[in-house]
Every structure is written in structure tokens, then in C-alpha cells.
Design an enzyme around this catalytic site. Sequence first.
Site, PDB file in Angstrom:
ATOM      1  N   GLY A 262       0.807  -1.232   0.000  1.00  7.92           N
ATOM      2  CA  GLY A 262       0.000   0.000   0.000  1.00  7.92           C
ATOM      3  C   GLY A 262       0.828   1.264   0.000  1.00  7.92           C
ATOM      4  O   GLY A 262       0.307   2.342  -0.276  1.00  7.92           O
ATOM      5  N   GLY A 352       2.545  -5.603   5.899  1.00 14.23           N
ATOM      6  CA  GLY A 352       3.163  -4.289   5.954  1.00 14.23           C
ATOM      7  C   GLY A 352       3.047  -3.682   7.336  1.00 14.23           C
ATOM      8  O   GLY A 352       4.003  -3.119   7.873  1.00 14.23           O
ATOM      9  N   LYS A 424      -8.250   0.662  22.387  1.00 11.27           N
ATOM     10  CA  LYS A 424      -7.527   1.736  21.704  1.00 11.27           C
ATOM     11  C   LYS A 424      -8.074   3.073  22.171  1.00 11.27           C
ATOM     12  O   LYS A 424      -9.292   3.246  22.253  1.00 11.27           O
ATOM     13  CB  LYS A 424      -7.683   1.621  20.175  1.00 11.27           C
ATOM     14  CG  LYS A 424      -7.062   2.787  19.399  1.00 11.27           C
ATOM     15  CD  LYS A 424      -7.249   2.637  17.895  1.00 11.27           C
ATOM     16  CE  LYS A 424      -6.660   3.825  17.148  1.00 11.27           C
ATOM     17  NZ  LYS A 424      -6.774   3.693  15.679  1.00 11.27           N
ATOM     18  N   GLN A 780      -5.983  35.921   1.294  1.00 11.70           N
ATOM     19  CA  GLN A 780      -7.159  36.713   1.645  1.00 11.70           C
ATOM     20  C   GLN A 780      -6.898  38.200   1.420  1.00 11.70           C
ATOM     21  O   GLN A 780      -7.811  39.005   1.594  1.00 11.70           O
ATOM     22  CB  GLN A 780      -7.501  36.494   3.124  1.00 11.70           C
ATOM     23  CG  GLN A 780      -7.917  35.089   3.479  1.00 11.70           C
ATOM     24  CD  GLN A 780      -8.012  34.866   4.982  1.00 11.70           C
ATOM     25  OE1 GLN A 780      -7.348  34.003   5.518  1.00 11.70           O
ATOM     26  NE2 GLN A 780      -8.835  35.634   5.659  1.00 11.70           N
ATOM     27  N   GLU A1281     -17.486  34.607  11.619  1.00 17.40           N
ATOM     28  CA  GLU A1281     -16.774  34.338  12.878  1.00 17.40           C
ATOM     29  C   GLU A1281     -17.676  34.126  14.092  1.00 17.40           C
ATOM     30  O   GLU A1281     -17.328  33.319  14.970  1.00 17.40           O
ATOM     31  CB  GLU A1281     -15.804  35.489  13.162  1.00 17.40           C
ATOM     32  CG  GLU A1281     -14.671  35.590  12.166  1.00 17.40           C
ATOM     33  CD  GLU A1281     -13.859  36.860  12.339  1.00 17.40           C
ATOM     34  OE1 GLU A1281     -12.713  36.769  12.790  1.00 17.40           O
ATOM     35  OE2 GLU A1281     -14.391  37.937  12.024  1.00 17.40           O
TER      36      GLU A1281
END
Length: 1345
Positions: A262, A352, A424, A780, A1281
Site C-alpha cells: 500500500g 506491511g 484503543k 485573503q 466568525e
Amino acid sequence: DGLAHLTLLRYLRDIGLRGTKLGCGEGGCGACTVMVSCYDQSTKKSQHFAINACLAPLYSLEGMHIITVEGIGNCRRGLHPVQERLAEAHGSQCGFCTPGFVMSMYALLRSSKQPPTKEQIEDSLAGNLCRCTGYRPIIDAFGVFAKTDDSLYTASPSESANGKAICPSTGKPCLCRNETDVNGNESSLLSSVKTYLPSSYNEIDGNAYNEKELIFPPELQLRKIMPLRLNGFNGVRWYRPLKLDQLLQLKSCYPEAKLIIGNSEVGVETEFKNAQYGVMISVTHVPELHTLKVEEDGLRIGSAVRLAQLQDFLKKVIAERGSLQTSSCQAILRQLKWFAGTQIRNVASVGGNICTASPISDLNPLWMSTGATFQIIDVNNNVRTTVAKDFFLGYRKVDLKDDEVLLSVILPWTRPFEYVKEFKQAHRRQDDIALVNAGMRVHITEAEGNWIVSDVSIVYGGVAAVPLTAGKTESFLVGKKLDYGLLDEAFNLLKEDIPLAENAPGGMVEFRSSLTLSFFFKFFLYVTHEMNTKGLSEGLDVANMSAIQSYTRPVTTGTQGYELVRQGTAVGQPMVHLSAMLQVTGEAEYVGDTPTPPNTLHAALVLSKEAHARILSIDDSVAKFSPGFAGLFLSKDVPGANNIGPIRFLQKKNIGPIIHDGEVFASDVVTCVGQIIGIVVADTHDNAKAAANKVNVKYSELPAILSIEEAIKAGSFHPHTTRCLSKGDVELCFASNTCDKVIEGEVQVGGQEHFYMEPQCTLVWPVDSGNEIHMISSTQAPHTHQKYVANVLGLPLSKVVCKTKRIGGGFGGKETRSVIFAAAASVASYCLRRPVKIVLDRDVDMMTTGQRHSFLGKYKVGFTNDGKILALDLEIYNNGGNTLDLSLAVLEHAMLESENVYDIPNIRASGKVCFTNFPSNTAFRGFGGPQGMLIAENWIHHMATELRRSPEEIKELNLHSDGTVLYYGQLLQNCMIHSVWDELKASSNFVEARKAVNVFNSNNRWRKRGIAMVPTKFGISFTTKFMNQAGALVQVYTDGTVLVTHGGVEMGQGLHTKIAQVAASSLDIPLSCVFIAETSTDKVPSASPTAASASSDLYGAAVLNACQQIKARMEPIASRGNHKSFAELAEACYMEWVDLSAHGFYITPDIGFDWNAGKGTPFNYFTYGAAFAEVEIDTLTGDFHTRKADIVMDLGYSINPAIDIGQIEGAFIQGLGWAAMEELKWGDDNHKWIRPGHLFTRGPCSYKIPSVNDIPLNFKVSLLKGVPNPKAIHSSKAVGEPPFFLASSVLFAIKDAITAARAEEGHLDWFPLDNPATPERIRMACVDSITKKFASVYYRPKLSV
């Protein structure tokens, strides 16, 4: 031949297929997603799957069919239903990530035999990141392709008691079938949903939506697969054997060769760690490595089996053999669900992952604990077997000789009464690497009437260089009966088995140590419960059951409520983003997609590796001989001024000097890691990077300041940045007896990376042999680029042009910080008289551009026993970094917003900007406002704890009212905070929600829920007065179409769409007749940056002004009344010499602030909002999810409610990242395992923004109705915002849940919870017997501030 060094993404973009984007280069964002199809000779079927093109080696795809976003539809020949649906549902804002989402969904549909479920759709998008939308509209868009019960739609609609139709999706009353509505102004964003027929499955061609669907090419289907031997740049060789013996022969010839499947690990190493591998062997076509067999002793899994294949295989095995033998299979399958994203699982292999031997591998602890064995074959065909526990020898070292290959994994069946469990914990649940993981197995047998442990295996990952076995604990448990009496001794032994040093790599030592015990405790309870279900042990009480409940995420639902106030032909309507169709097809061009002129050079930066040092020498002798090298440019090569800086101080009424405290290229001293020392240009991007890495810089190290605390101690502040505001007499109030209580505290506010999807990039080219300079920039602030490039090159502004068509997100990060990269590239372009293109790699972007400012707030608050605030004394400091940039303006805005929405009779606020040796921090959505308000909300909650009352009561008691004079002198007019607050309380049913949470918490010991309501008011205007101006150019053509050019930049916020609506309504023409041209400094001069949420107000008014001028000129001719259309009118005006072009201009009236007096009117008006959030936390691990978010905003009469709601949702999810997920980790005193001054979190692998799995399960947004705003165009309000801060409701809901957990242990007093409230902070605040083994009750996890 010759392309072995190329990835698929680089190849696609080089041949002109630029719809597939480069977002991160490490497979972490999904912007580069394409679909790959291959023909399986054994099953005689095509297989379709999504992959990350940025990691896929070009030659790994030989013989496969690649479909990119351009291949499934475009604006000329028609959009694919997936593309069309996403555009119509407002699922694309900046559009940079959009092609990746389209291709992930397309691949899912092509690979599914049945229409997918909504859960599968959401899972398939886990590997795709979006920074703009908040994901909700994307999920809604693709939801129409989900499996449904057709009868619900084809039968006559069911009705509720009041006669309303019932929605088949939600089971609730809906409006979509009602011809008339009670409120004619009500509307739904998705009221015109098209339903698409379920897809039919074709075994070779996949799902075909129409006859245009691309089939698997017959010539590939018939092609004979051949072994490959190919070459690449720098001597790279690529081999693809077809048989095991061919592979072994290659391995004997090239023992150091890398085996590739991969490429998810090797690709990152070569791209970001400068690793070089001369020989790569692709083993994707070696059948012996692809075995998947059910055998008598267990499963045989070939080392080249892809993780997605393993998932499917395990599901099948579990279904066939039942749970008795497959406990191991189930644990691995559950772990795989959270392993990376779909695109990675589709290509990454079992072998892998094993042989990479990553310390944080999710699977290796499970292979070890389940007793798996690995079969290994050498070049002489000798096969040996080793147990997984003995395979991992050291960091990235395994028991595999150079002449050996991992052949397969043997996973044994589990026995009766044998239990396997996986664990996990990561920063983000989906597509994230583990902080700590574990695999645990126990076998219980009966002996003398007791059930005892006969065999146990406990293995942890993420705690050492290799997965660690808890040997002492295992030995202790064997032969014993599992009961609660064992726990304390087992915990003590685990502490010995799994030691973590104080400055262990990865940090978070107390948290990670706590997790090792928490996981074991969960395993103990899990086994106890399993034994109980078989009647063999005492069961768990109901409260303890919460420890073993696995997280399952229901499908996300969203609701949007607003009114339509139509004004003219377009204003007020929920129009689709003007670029949406181009974005979903990949046809929208960004700077990196612009075809480069002939002779273009590519640039890479030479960056400082020291936080503070004197440059002794710069040696380019090796770099000069690097392939493709064209030049290195340093400070001495700058034609004009090397010093730059964007800040202009205001001195009383006069405009002061510009503060040039930065350098394009460091000349003598570097003041941060990542400071630019030079720029290398070469014929390709890769060659430029390689050459830049060969430039050798020698330093003499100087002392560095690496935190706000260090800056305060050293008196290290940027000059002239002390600010003070006051009202009343704070000292007198504290000294008098009016305050019943006085509290003091300190708030740390974490920073945040912008993580715009499109990295910083600029293309610069000389015109007329360098007499002029033109550039296309992702910025911007095109005018700022023009100004500073002119300054650096010594040219007049009139000879420098900057253009910006659109940018892939900005959020403030491209307001000033983008300038320096354009300036650096312009030096090389000007000196060589050749075009130069610079595109920053994601890690360089994050390391050099600065972030949201971290803050430190120190407060003292006096109040009455009733909860009335009487006095606030506040000190705030922000981390400015190594140059001033916008830090003073950010500090000022934080101070102006530091009372949030609360009346405080006596207040004193002072602030300073700290100079530190970090890259200069800069503007970010909210511009200091969220930091100021977060400090306020913290002391409000502190008050509530002291008074033993709910924070919401304290807030409501102190809310502003209309007519209030704010502490800096501005009069509040049209204050809507009470209306917003009351509507939210009703909408969220807050009182009942509190009762429900209390009931849940009393019944669950290890999972807790919390709720919070947070208000906001956000001032709209640039606080620097002269910036509140805007210009626009409107041109009417004789065919009736209109071209508008204005100074604002489209960055996903829908600015161009709103401006077009304003123009269309003003001229009374359809929206389709208006086109917005690119932003360009040669059309509209001296434009302010697109920032401060004010662009729609400013540029909308400027465009309206221009349209009104044109209308006034047209009026005499229009009044004759003999024109059937606007086109006829325009033609008639032209024939009579009427000027059909106008320049519009607008300034914001009646604003201004005097910082010397500390009084004035800095804002034109305020946008109000409030949010409710409900969360659930796992107190043993710190995991959390947001169950519900309910937002109410006052936006006046919205120009485009669909775009505004998209902005609210996007801001909220970005704010959720700041509040609870995104942590910047710098090399400082708190993180000594990181090199001083270096940023550890510099890519999606280590820095986690919210994914589709992190948004609220129930996401509701409503706009306040009937509240026009008299201060802005068409009675609208700014939106970009203001909603951001509302996500702090999630932070305070988490704190509410932690408070319930602490109460279980008798801790009722105040405790700090810094943002982001990561699993570490949540877990360590949920004090219990486990955390007390590693930290005190008042332990505060470390934060880079």
C-alpha cells in the site's frame, strides 16, 4: 519507463488532471481520493475501491483502471448524480476537499452490491477531511443514495394526528409533502431533494447510474499480467514479481529492498523524512502472499492481504463459525473499524503493518495476545515459524533477516471460555493513531469447583519502542479466580510491567499510564460479564455495565430552521454557491491548478532548524550540483527591502509607521524554527526540495523563550503592546463589603492550526523582462501581496498585480502570513526573469505560518451571593511569536470581547503581547474574540461552583440588555441576546435535558453525560478604522449580463454568491446574469483583507452603490417603457452613450476607537448567538462524543440562509476542534521530548481536526426570525466568525460531565479544564483510584501556551 519515483497524484496533475488535489501528501485528508478498478482473475469480477493518490506509486497501478473526478461528470456533458446531489445540498464551500468526497462516495456505490446504508456512507467518508462545511450537508447530500424501505416512499404518505405528512427518514412530521405551510416563510434547505433510483449491481462494470458510467476497459480485462522491471529518478528501481520464487530471487539479489503493497508507510518516509530506497519490490501480484484460508487450527492470512479484504473475510468467518471460536476474529475486526481511513485500509496490508513494527500499531498487540504465529520464508525456500510475541525486537526492528520474507499469519481459534478484547484510545476516534492500545486474552477453566485463569496474555502498544507484555501481571493471574480482590495487586504489577519515563516520547505519561490500568479494568469487567451470561459468576451491577459498553454511533441527523425574506430577484433566497458545480466536478481552478507558463521554476524554502541562533555560515556547495538546481536566493539577493511587516500603529489621530519587524530572508539571527533563510528554485518541486535539503546552515545557539510564562518572567514583550481598559472602580469594589465572594484563577487557552485544505501557494512571473511582476496567490489579501512584493523588489505598486480567483480555505491564515512566501518567490522570479511557483508541503505550512494565539488569562471576580457580578480584574497575555504581525489587534479584540454578554459594573482589563521564539501567530476566525470570551466563561463557571448553582442561572442573571453601555463606551442597540437565549432554552428543552442527564449519571458509574448553554455577542467591523472601506467595479454588457469585480476574496464563505445576489436584486435581473470576476489589484485598488466577517457588508454595499449609479443613468431610457428585457434596455442605453460601468465605494459610518482614552465605538453592530450541547464521556479513557448541539443565531434578514447556515455549522465544528480536539505540541518545558522550538503536530497524522465521525449526532441550527438589522445591507448580519465560539458549549458540557464523575469520588470543588479537552484532560480530571496512582487530584495536563 523512468517514472518509478512518481506517485499517481503527481502523474495525474502533471498530465493536466488537476481535479484530484494535493492536501497533505500523507494520506490523511482524502483530497486526493480516486477510484481504482482491477479485474480479479480468480472471481472473474471487477473490484472497485477508493485510494489516496498521494501515496500510490504510479507503477503499483499498472493494469488497473483509474477514475478521477473528471471522469464521472462535468459541467458540459452533465454531472453525475453524486456530484449533482452534493452541489444542490450546499455540501461544497471552498471546494478543495470536494472532489475527494465525491470519489469516496462514488467508489462506495460502485463497489456495493446493494445500496449502502447510511452508516456505511458515513464510514466511507472517515478518510476525508473538510474544514469548511461541518460535514452535515455532505452527509445529507449522500444520504439519498442509502438503502431505504421503498414502500415508505411509494405508498401513500402516512399522516400524524394533525394531518402533517410523516417523514420516512425520521418518523417525524415534515413539510416536504405539504402543499401549504402554516408559515409561508418557512423553508428547508433540502426541500427540493431529488430521489435517485437504487443502483443496480453489475459484476464486471459495477453500479451503473446511466449509460455514461465508465466500465472496466475490456483491453485491461484481456491483458496478460507481466512481471515488471522499471526505473525512476535517482536510480530508483521498481520490480513486480508474479510468483513467490521470483520474489525470493529478487530478495537474494537485493537484500535491502523495500517490499511495497500500500506504500502508506514508505510513501510518508520518502516524502517527509527524506528517506531514499534504491530498490522497491511490489508484492501485490504474488498469489502465495494473498492466502485467506480457514484451516483446522485457525485462519491462515497471507502477508499481502489488504486490511479491507481481511475485514470482509473476518465478517464471513464470524457469521459461519459463531462466537465460540472467533473471539480473536471479533477483536481484530472491531479494531480494524478504527484503523486509519477507508482509502488506507483498501491498500494497506497485514504484513506491511506487522513488519513496519510501529510502536503504535493497532494490530500487533492483538497478534501477540491471541497467540498468533508468523510463517517466514527465506530465499532458499526454508520456512520457519515464530510466535508473534517474539517477533518484535526493538524500535522498528523485527525478527526477519535480509533474505527472509513474511509469508503468512496463523491466527488460532479461541477455545470455550476464552475471551479476547481489543482496546484503543486516540485523540480522534476515527482515522487516528493510538495513544495507547492493547490486546488482552484470558482462558478460564474449571478446577475443583472454581473457575480460574489457566492462561492469560496482556499486551500494550504505544507505551514503548515495541509492544510490551505484562509478564508479572500474567504470572500473578494464572491459577487465580477472577474477582475484585485481584484488582489492586494486578494494578500494582501492571505499573511495574509497563513503566513510562517522565519524558517518554509522546508525553502524556500520567494519562497513558492510567490507560494501561483502565484497559485492564475494562477487560476484567468484560470477562466477568461474559462469564455471568453463562451463569458462571456474579454479574455486574447496572452502574458498572457502563464500563464495557462499546461505542456505537447512530446516524447523524440535522435540522435547519429559518425564514425566507425575499428582496428582489435573488436576495434572501437559499441559492447554491456559484462555484459549486465547478467544485464537485474538479473543474474549479485553484492556484496550484493553474497551468504554468513555459520555463517555470519550482521553489522550496531553506528553513531555520533552531529556535534562536546566530547564522554563522550558509554553504550551498552541494546544493549547486543537485539535479535541476537553478539558484539559491538569500537576504543579500533581495533587490528592494528585506524587512517586512504588516502592522501600522495608530498614534492618536495620525497614522504611524509600518512596523517592519520581520525579514523575508533571515540575514543574521533566526528567531524561530521554520524562519525562512533562503529559497531554492529548480526545474521540479521534488528537485527544489532535494536541493534545499542540501543547503548546510551553521548556527551559534542563543537562549530561547518558549512559552507565555517564560516571556512574563523574562519581561519579553513586543514593544508598545500594553493595553488597558476600565470602567468603574475595581479596587474600591473589592475593598468594600459589597462583594459577598471573591474568586481568583488562571485560564490557559490553547492555540489552533488553521488547516485550510489548500496549502499556501503562489505563482509569480515577470512581465516585460521584469519591468512588471504579476502573481496569482492563495491569499485573503491580494493588496497586501501587491504592497509587499513591490516593497521587496523596489517596484512601484502600479507595476505589481496580484490576482486571486478562489482559495481553498483561509480562516485568517492567509491574511498576512501568505505574504512572505509570495515575496520570497518574487525575488527568485525577478532575479532570474522566469516564472516561479511555490506550493508549501503541509508540514512546512504548519511549521512556518503561525496559528491561533494561545492566551493566558488571570482573573479576580467579585460577586454577590445571588450571583450578580460586581467586579472583574483581568490580565491577559497572548503568545505573539517572533514578529508582531496582527498580535496586538488580536489582543485588543480579545479585550473588547472579554465581558462576553455580561453586565459588569466595575471592570479593569489589561493585556500584553508576548515575544517568544515561535513562528509569528496570526489571525484566525474570531481574531482573539473566542479567547477573550472563553476566559469569561471560565470565571462564570468558577462563580457557579462557588455558589453551588448552575452556570446557566448565573449567565441569565447577568445578561446585557438593550441600552447597556459596554465597558469601553459603546452603546448596545438592538440587543437580541435575551431573545436568542430564551429561544434556545425552549428549543433545547433545557430543564428536561438537565433532568435526563441527572438520571443517566445516577445509573452509570463509568459513563457520564453533561450539558451546557453558552451565549455570544461578536462585534462586527475591523477594529482598525481605516480598513472599513470597500470598492467594487460593476459593468453591464449589451446582452444584459453583468460583470462584477470587487476587492473581496472567495474562500468558501459564499461571498461571491451573496454579492451576485445583491447585484441581481438591485438590477432586477436573474442571478444567472451576474458573473463575479477574479479579485485583482488592477481592477479594485487598496482593498482591505477579506476578514473580520465584514466582507458581505462592505463589498455588498459597494456593489449596491455601483448598481444604483448605473440604474440612475439608465432610468431616463427605462422610463420610456418600451424594453421587453434588461438586455434590450442595456443595448438602448449603449446606443445613447450611457456609461454602463460604475465604481462603487462604501465606508462603515459612525465607528472609531481611541485606545489612549479607552473609549469609543469600535463596532458597527453585534451578531448574537447561543448554543446548547450535550456530551457523553467515558470516564475511564477520556473518550467523548457530542450527542446534541442546538444553535440559535441572530442574523437579521439573511441574504442567503443556506450559505449562512453552512457558515454556522462549519464554524461550530471548527470551534469544536479548538475546544476539544486540536492540540498543538511544541518543544518547550512542558514537552521536553520534542526538540526545543520545534512543532511536533505538523500534519494530519499527528494533528487531528474533526472528522465526519465527530460531529453532533443531532445537529440543529435555527435563525432568529423577524429581527432586521438596520446597520447593514438588506438588514442582514455578518456570520463568518460569530458562531465559532459557540462550540465552547461542548467544552463546558464535557466539564459538566466530569463534575458528575468527580462527585462520585467526593470532589465537589472547582477544577480547571483547559482547551482542548482532549481524552487526556478528560480522563485525568475524572479522578478515581486509578488516576490517583499516577497524579494528584488537582493534576493539570501540560499544554503548549
